[in-house]
Write a protein that holds these residues in place. Structure first.
Motif, PDB file in Angstrom:
ATOM      1  N   SER A 406       0.837  -1.206   0.000  1.00  0.00           N
ATOM      2  CA  SER A 406       0.000   0.000   0.000  1.00  0.00           C
ATOM      3  C   SER A 406       0.867   1.249   0.000  1.00  0.00           C
ATOM      4  O   SER A 406       2.101   1.188  -0.057  1.00  0.00           O
ATOM      5  N   LEU A 407       0.210   2.395   0.126  1.00  0.00           N
ATOM      6  CA  LEU A 407       0.900   3.677   0.179  1.00  0.00           C
ATOM      7  C   LEU A 407       1.881   3.744   1.338  1.00  0.00           C
ATOM      8  O   LEU A 407       2.888   4.455   1.269  1.00  0.00           O
ATOM      9  N   LEU A 408       1.621   3.010   2.393  1.00  0.00           N
ATOM     10  CA  LEU A 408       2.415   3.113   3.615  1.00  0.00           C
ATOM     11  C   LEU A 408       3.685   2.264   3.588  1.00  0.00           C
ATOM     12  O   LEU A 408       4.493   2.326   4.524  1.00  0.00           O
ATOM     13  N   ASP A 409       3.876   1.457   2.540  1.00  0.00           N
ATOM     14  CA  ASP A 409       5.018   0.534   2.509  1.00  0.00           C
ATOM     15  C   ASP A 409       6.283   1.238   2.045  1.00  0.00           C
ATOM     16  O   ASP A 409       6.733   1.112   0.891  1.00  0.00           O
ATOM     17  N   VAL A 410       6.891   1.979   2.952  1.00  0.00           N
ATOM     18  CA  VAL A 410       8.169   2.647   2.703  1.00  0.00           C
ATOM     19  C   VAL A 410       9.291   1.660   3.011  1.00  0.00           C
ATOM     20  O   VAL A 410       9.243   0.936   4.007  1.00  0.00           O
ATOM     21  N   GLU A 411      10.325   1.649   2.170  1.00  0.00           N
ATOM     22  CA  GLU A 411      11.386   0.647   2.338  1.00  0.00           C
ATOM     23  C   GLU A 411      12.750   1.245   1.978  1.00  0.00           C
ATOM     24  O   GLU A 411      12.885   1.960   0.982  1.00  0.00           O
ATOM     25  N   LEU A 412      13.749   0.970   2.794  1.00  0.00           N
ATOM     26  CA  LEU A 412      15.126   1.390   2.518  1.00  0.00           C
ATOM     27  C   LEU A 412      15.880   0.211   1.916  1.00  0.00           C
ATOM     28  O   LEU A 412      16.053  -0.825   2.558  1.00  0.00           O
ATOM     29  N   VAL A 413      16.334   0.365   0.678  1.00  0.00           N
ATOM     30  CA  VAL A 413      16.998  -0.716  -0.046  1.00  0.00           C
ATOM     31  C   VAL A 413      18.502  -0.492  -0.032  1.00  0.00           C
ATOM     32  O   VAL A 413      18.972   0.602  -0.361  1.00  0.00           O
ATOM     33  N   SER A 414      19.230  -1.523   0.345  1.00  0.00           N
ATOM     34  CA  SER A 414      20.703  -1.502   0.365  1.00  0.00           C
ATOM     35  C   SER A 414      21.260  -0.384   1.235  1.00  0.00           C
ATOM     36  O   SER A 414      22.404   0.039   1.059  1.00  0.00           O
ATOM     37  N   GLY A 415      20.446   0.106   2.146  1.00  0.00           N
ATOM     38  CA  GLY A 415      20.906   1.116   3.090  1.00  0.00           C
ATOM     39  C   GLY A 415      21.095   2.499   2.512  1.00  0.00           C
ATOM     40  O   GLY A 415      21.461   3.429   3.235  1.00  0.00           O
ATOM     41  N   ARG A 416      20.794   2.675   1.203  1.00  0.00           N
ATOM     42  CA  ARG A 416      21.093   3.969   0.591  1.00  0.00           C
ATOM     43  C   ARG A 416      19.980   4.484  -0.316  1.00  0.00           C
ATOM     44  O   ARG A 416      20.054   5.613  -0.776  1.00  0.00           O
ATOM     45  N   THR A 417      18.977   3.669  -0.611  1.00  0.00           N
ATOM     46  CA  THR A 417      17.892   4.097  -1.500  1.00  0.00           C
ATOM     47  C   THR A 417      16.561   3.922  -0.787  1.00  0.00           C
ATOM     48  O   THR A 417      16.176   2.805  -0.437  1.00  0.00           O
ATOM     49  N   LEU A 418      15.875   5.042  -0.571  1.00  0.00           N
ATOM     50  CA  LEU A 418      14.587   5.009   0.110  1.00  0.00           C
ATOM     51  C   LEU A 418      13.486   4.920  -0.950  1.00  0.00           C
ATOM     52  O   LEU A 418      13.253   5.868  -1.710  1.00  0.00           O
ATOM     53  N   MET A 419      12.825   3.759  -0.985  1.00  0.00           N
ATOM     54  CA  MET A 419      11.751   3.507  -1.939  1.00  0.00           C
ATOM     55  C   MET A 419      10.424   3.894  -1.288  1.00  0.00           C
ATOM     56  O   MET A 419      10.034   3.339  -0.260  1.00  0.00           O
TER      57      MET A 419
END
Length: 562
Positions: A406-419
């Motif tokens: 959903s809209l609330l699924d914020v995720e930090l990928v590889s410690g450097r990219t905020l999706m």
């Protein structure tokens, strides 16, 4: 001798006879007054035991329903005594405790006690009012604009013009299944009236005959506005026309767009409902102007404008013989259209009203996860804005839509990219977000939306932060200047009870962001990229400078050795 004695007595008693007569008159009136007072006292005692609680009929709350004889008005002294009784200090001394009125009070309070006490407990099915201190921040976000559902805003003069649509949809539903008469619908509403009464903080209207009428009309109107009823065509003269769904698809960018075509034009019909009778308008008057479409979506998803879902199930079952699960699936699909601007998930969970269904569709995929290495409160640092994070090497990218997040699924990928799922900020965003947060604050549900609002508010704490996120495609601003977006999020979390330092579904993301921000290596690399690699010419200059530096060092080394 007799005569002289009599004359002597009268003569002697010339002064005493009037005194004796006056005393006799006073005695007669005293006895009469005592008799009247005794009769009145006995009459009041028989009705209400010389009740010190006689003024309860004017007290607010559930005690206002207690009966009281009109001819037994309590004195000031009685009212003073009754205050101590209401305060819980027991009956005053010397008060009679026999009589029919005390029995009525006992029976009434025993019936009300479990229902009223239950309201104090937080329950999922309860539909609460938004506290005045919260609604004052943005009154338009919490109040209906076009139509009212339920008791809280019923009777508001500005909303009365929408009542004709309720009658129109009632007729359409009655025509769907002519084997089910109007009486059956009213009997079903009357059967659930007591249950509905327990779903509201203020329920005085529901317990009357008008309450059954309100439930039926409001339920039909909601089903009609949602467009989930397969309304059959009707013949008007020699022609047959079909009604389009009144709630059409929502815009994926800005606006809630509904297509309304020519409505049916049945002959005017009178519908008598219990104690109320109202002339229905023709279908021409049921056409919905385009400017009301946004208001309809706004009103359907207000916290104070909800109707218990089991009421809709009753009406839907009678009209279509459909099952509650079938209705739930249709409502879920309609909510998906109403909120098409936002990434939502498909859910099969049960819900008690439309706003809760909306809340479930925003549920983050990692709702039950939290940081495994959380630290004490005093070690946690404030969150950083998007500009600060960007300078520390954090990138921002929009997340592609899928039905599992959903809209609330914020995720930090590889410690450097905020999706971050793309957030579209439009006119209706304030109402949707505020009512979802108010729903969380009034119930035992997790504060998913509150956590998201705080998180995004920190990312967009300044207009510069908003500008950056808009540039990266994470935010789409359709309400004006970037400062308006920043102000919106700053105001959104005011008076919201939420501790960002406690465990929540974004705790792990925060911990990872903090680690990346504090990394010295990341900051140097980010500074190099942002200041010296912004264009090809700068890259060429940096490379050329590096080559010159290396050649100079090599030449110096050989010169020293030689």
């Amino acid at each position: 001798m007799k005569q002289s004695h009599s004359s002597s007595a009268c003569k002697h008693g010339g002064r005493t006879c009037p005194r004796i007569a006056a005393a006799a008159v006073i005695a007669v009136f005293g006895v009469a007054g005592f008799g009247v007072a005794l009769i009145v006292r006995l009459d009041c005692t028989g009705a209400r035991f010389h009740s010190p609680l006689g003024h309860l009929n004017t007290a607010p709350g559930i005690l206002a329903d207690l009966p009281r004889p009109d001819d037994c008005v309590p004195s000031d002294e009685e009212q003073s005594d009754s205050a101590s009784y209401i305060g819980g200090e027991g009956l005053p001394s010397g008060v009679e405790t026999t009589g029919g009125y005390i029995v009525e009070m006992v029976n009434f309070m025993e019936d009300e006690l479990p229902r009223q006490s239950k309201k104090v407990l937080v329950q999922e099915e309860m539909i609460y009012r938004v506290p005045q201190i919260t609604s004052s921040l943005d009154k338009d976000a919490y109040a209906p604009q076009f139509v009212s559902f339920g008791p809280y805003h019923r009777g508001t003069e500005a909303l009365r013009s929408a009542d004709k649509y309720k009658w129109f949809f009632l007729e359409q539903i009655l025509n769907m299944n002519k084997d089910v008469p109007l009486r059956k619908y009213l009997e079903e509403m009357d059967g659930v009236k007591q249950k509905v009464k327990g779903c509201y903080e203020e329920d005085t209207l529901i317990q009357t005959n008008d309450g059954s009428i309100m439930l039926l009309l409001d339920g039909c109107c909601i089903l009609g506005f949602l467009g989930i009823l397969p309304l059959p065509p009707q013949e008007v003269g020699a022609q047959t026309q079909k009604q389009d769904n009144l709630v059409a698809e929502a815009s994926t960018v800005r606006k809630f767009i509904s297509r309304v075509k020519k409505m049916l034009a049945p002959h005017p019909k009178q519908v008598a409902l219990a104690v109320d009778a109202e002339s229905k308008r023709t279908a021409d008057s049921a056409r919905i102007p385009l400017w009301h479409h946004d208001s309809i979506r706004h009103d359907l998803l207000l916290m104070e404008n909800q109707l218990p879902f089991f009421v809709l199930e009753k009406i839907y079952g009678l009209a279509t013989a459909g099952t509650p699960d079938e209705l739930k699936d249709k409502v879920d699909q309609t909510i998906q259209k109403l909120l098409a601007s936002y990434p939502l998930i498909t859910t099969d969970q049960s819900f008690h009203h439309l706003l809760q269904c909306c809340h479930l569709k925003f549920r983050p995929a990692k709702a039950n996860s939290s940081s495994s290495n959380s630290k004490p409160k005093d070690e946690l640092q404030p969150w950083r804005g998007a500009t600060d994070l960007y300078k520390a090497g954090i990138k921002f990218k929009p997340k592609l839509r899928n039905h599992s997040e959903s809209l609330l699924d914020v995720e930090l990928v590889s410690g450097r990219t905020l999706m971050i799922p793309t957030l579209i900020i439009e006119d209706s965003t304030s109402s949707v977000f505020r009512n979802l947060i108010a729903f969380e604050q009034s119930s035992t549900h997790e504060n998913y939306f509150a956590a998201y609002a705080f998180f995004m508010g920190e990312l967009m704490s300044t207009p510069g932060d908003v500008t950056l996120l808009v540039k990266e495609g994470v935010v789409k601003n359709y309400i004006g200047a970037d400062k308006e977006v920043s102000d919106f999020f700053n105001n959104l979390v005011k008076r919201v009870v939420f501790d960002v330092n406690e465990e929540h579904f974004l705790s792990s993301t925060f911990e990872e962001l903090k680690s990346s921000y504090n990394s010295v290596g990341n900051k140097y690399i980010a500074d190099l990229k942002q200041n010296y690699c912004r264009s090809p010419w700068l890259v060429i200059s940096v490379v050329a400078g590096a080559i010159v530096l290396v050649c100079t060092v090599v030449q110096t080394v050989f010169a020293v050795k030689g």
